[in-house]
Design a protein around this motif. Structure first.
Motif, PDB file in Angstrom:
ATOM      1  N   ASN A 135      -2.881   4.466  -4.492  1.00 38.24           N
ATOM      2  CA  ASN A 135      -2.678   5.269  -3.288  1.00 38.24           C
ATOM      3  C   ASN A 135      -1.685   6.392  -3.547  1.00 38.24           C
ATOM      4  OD1 ASN A 135      -4.330   3.488  -1.848  1.00 38.24           O
ATOM      5  ND2 ASN A 135      -2.589   2.216  -1.233  1.00 38.24           N
TER       6      ASN A 135
ATOM      7  N   ALA B  48       5.222   7.937   6.575  1.00 36.92           N
ATOM      8  CA  ALA B  48       4.236   8.173   5.515  1.00 36.92           C
ATOM      9  C   ALA B  48       3.043   7.243   5.640  1.00 36.92           C
ATOM     10  CB  ALA B  48       4.911   7.993   4.153  1.00 36.92           C
ATOM     11  N   LYS B  49       1.857   7.795   5.393  1.00 30.95           N
ATOM     12  CA  LYS B  49       0.618   7.042   5.380  1.00 30.95           C
ATOM     13  C   LYS B  49       0.093   6.956   3.946  1.00 30.95           C
ATOM     14  CE  LYS B  49      -0.853   8.248  10.071  1.00 30.95           C
ATOM     15  NZ  LYS B  49      -1.938   8.834  10.895  1.00 30.95           N
ATOM     16  N   ALA B  50      -0.516   5.812   3.626  1.00 25.39           N
ATOM     17  CA  ALA B  50      -1.082   5.614   2.295  1.00 25.39           C
ATOM     18  C   ALA B  50      -2.532   6.055   2.303  1.00 25.39           C
ATOM     19  CB  ALA B  50      -0.976   4.149   1.891  1.00 25.39           C
TER      20      ALA B  50
ATOM     21  N   LEU C 246       1.080   8.931  -0.974  1.00 25.22           N
ATOM     22  CA  LEU C 246       1.659   9.014   0.355  1.00 25.22           C
ATOM     23  C   LEU C 246       1.492  10.409   0.936  1.00 25.22           C
ATOM     24  CD1 LEU C 246       4.988   6.993   0.020  1.00 25.22           C
ATOM     25  CD2 LEU C 246       2.767   6.228   0.877  1.00 25.22           C
TER      26      LEU C 246
ATOM     27  N   LEU D 128       2.155   1.429  -3.834  1.00 24.60           N
ATOM     28  CA  LEU D 128       1.050   2.390  -3.780  1.00 24.60           C
ATOM     29  C   LEU D 128      -0.261   1.796  -4.284  1.00 24.60           C
ATOM     30  CD1 LEU D 128       3.004   5.538  -5.053  1.00 24.60           C
ATOM     31  CD2 LEU D 128       2.450   4.929  -2.682  1.00 24.60           C
TER      32      LEU D 128
ATOM     33  N   ARG E 208       0.821  -1.216   0.000  1.00 26.96           N
ATOM     34  CA  ARG E 208       0.000   0.000   0.000  1.00 26.96           C
ATOM     35  C   ARG E 208       0.857   1.271   0.000  1.00 26.96           C
ATOM     36  NH1 ARG E 208       0.282  -1.532   5.311  1.00 26.96           N
ATOM     37  NH2 ARG E 208       0.577   0.119   6.884  1.00 26.96           N
ATOM     38  N   ARG E 209       2.128   1.148   0.433  1.00 31.22           N
ATOM     39  CA  ARG E 209       2.984   2.333   0.468  1.00 31.22           C
ATOM     40  C   ARG E 209       4.078   2.228  -0.599  1.00 31.22           C
ATOM     41  NH1 ARG E 209       4.618   3.821   6.483  1.00 31.22           N
ATOM     42  NH2 ARG E 209       5.284   1.642   6.582  1.00 31.22           N
TER      43      ARG E 209
ATOM     44  N   SER F 198      -3.666  -0.865  -2.971  1.00 31.67           N
ATOM     45  CA  SER F 198      -4.358  -1.606  -1.917  1.00 31.67           C
ATOM     46  C   SER F 198      -5.484  -2.423  -2.532  1.00 31.67           C
ATOM     47  CB  SER F 198      -4.944  -0.658  -0.866  1.00 31.67           C
ATOM     48  OG  SER F 198      -3.927   0.040  -0.182  1.00 31.67           O
TER      49      SER F 198
ATOM     50  N   GLN G 101       9.230   2.421   2.102  1.00 28.31           N
ATOM     51  CA  GLN G 101       8.523   1.941   3.297  1.00 28.31           C
ATOM     52  C   GLN G 101       8.418   0.419   3.352  1.00 28.31           C
ATOM     53  OE1 GLN G 101       6.984   4.568   1.320  1.00 28.31           O
ATOM     54  NE2 GLN G 101       8.110   5.970   2.632  1.00 28.31           N
TER      55      GLN G 101
END
Length: 341
Positions: free
Chosen positions: A326, A335-337, A328, A298, A219-220, A300, A224
């Protein structure tokens, strides 16, 4: 059903005035806890309770069969088990106390001076997406915990029966070391796996496998990932395997001010990015004739689609994993996705 050894144990506890400790869980954590307890006091005795007949937990049933060096700690555990102040009781469930081989936690507390809970997770964390459970004809998403347990011989996982003959591609969700283990087992020549301690049942299934392409989706972004350089390097050594990834994204992430500072602070990550760029080809150069290992970033999963028509020919694909893109938010280390839509 009465447990005779506990009745006798309660009597000896009063007579000898020793400190008796129960450890629930016969894996690495349990044995290391026993090591510390024995080292701290000569008046402590330890009883280890394990749900499975055999000890050592994930060291036995979780470590990849081609990583025997990780299992070296089992020799230390065997020394612990041979200590006269240690007893091991396998095939004993700790719960409500309702089963014939089940003890309640309250029972342990009443009989021991201390109780250490050192058991691991025994259930899967689901994705929570439509189609995850499959249907009457096909399995849905198989957890890495189940798959690893299957090829390592965990008794309760031997009915898994993964279908590796109806497809040529597998998608793995996650960018950790366990995901890498699963990918490597699927892509490694069974002739080599036969030299490891993989189960014969799993080996026979892998010999018939049609899987030639494995994609790991995270997802990231590339900075990451949770797998290690060692795991990635092992993938580069699989004969004939092509590694495919978003080379442009990796280069761009490493060149931003924040990304460059991040990789320079964490040298293992920098070495991993160098290794990946050295061995990987961009998506456009992916080969249809070679075995491939693809790293995708990136993305999900949002849904598992069954029996979908694909392409202009209308070919029916039994299973398709729908993904969302996704972006970031935040610095590379935190970092959050977030979905782009």
């Amino acid at each position: 059903m009465p447990v005779p050894f506990l009745r006798g144990f309660a009597t000896s506890s009063t007579a000898n005035k020793e400190k008796h400790v129960a450890i629930v869980g016969g894996g690495a954590a349990g044995f290391y806890a026993a090591v510390r307890l024995l080292a701290k006091s000569s008046d402590v005795t330890v009883d280890i309770f394990e749900r499975l007949p055999a000890p050592h937990g994930l060291v036995r049933y979780g470590v990849a069969p081609d990583h025997p060096e990780v299992k070296n700690c089992m020799s230390k555990f065997r020394k612990v088990a041979s200590n006269p102040r240690v007893r091991y009781f396998g095939n004993v469930e700790i719960g409500s106390g309702g089963g014939p081989q089940e003890l309640s936690l309250d029972t342990l507390r009443s009989l021991y001076d201390g109780v250490v809970l050192s058991y691991g997770a025994s259930r899967d964390k689901h994705l929570g997406i439509a189609g995850e459970q499959g249907d009457d004809k096909r399995m849905g998403v198989v957890s890495a915990r189940q798959f690893v347990a299957w090829y390592n011989g965990l008794p309760e996982a031997q009915n898994l029966e993964p279908d590796l003959e109806s497809y040529d591609k597998v998608v793995i969700v996650g960018h950790g070391n366990v995901a890498m283990d699963c990918a490597r087992i699927l892509l490694t020549d069974p002739k080599y796996l036969a030299t490891t301690d993989i189960t014969e049942q799993a080996l026979n299934v892998l010999r018939r496998s049609k899987i030639r392409h494995v994609e790991m989706v995270g997802r990231r972004g590339p900075l990451q990932v949770s797998f290690t350089t060692k795991e990635l390097r092992e993938m580069t050594k699989i004969p004939g395997l092509q590694i495919v990834t978003d080379v442009d994204l990796i280069s761009a992430e490493c060149k931003t001010d924040e990304g460059a500072a991040f990789v320079n602070r964490f040298q293992p990550l920098r070495r991993m990015m160098v290794l990946l760029l050295e061995h990987a080809v961009p998506y456009a150069d992916e080969s249809a004739s070679r075995k491939t290992f693809k790293l995708s970033f990136l993305k999900s999963p949002t849904e598992v689609l069954l029996d979908q028509k694909w392409g202009a020919s209308g070919t029916v694909v039994p299973r398709v994993l729908r993904l969302q893109k996704n972006k970031l938010e935040g610095l590379p280390e935190t970092a959050k996705a977030l979905p782009t839509e």
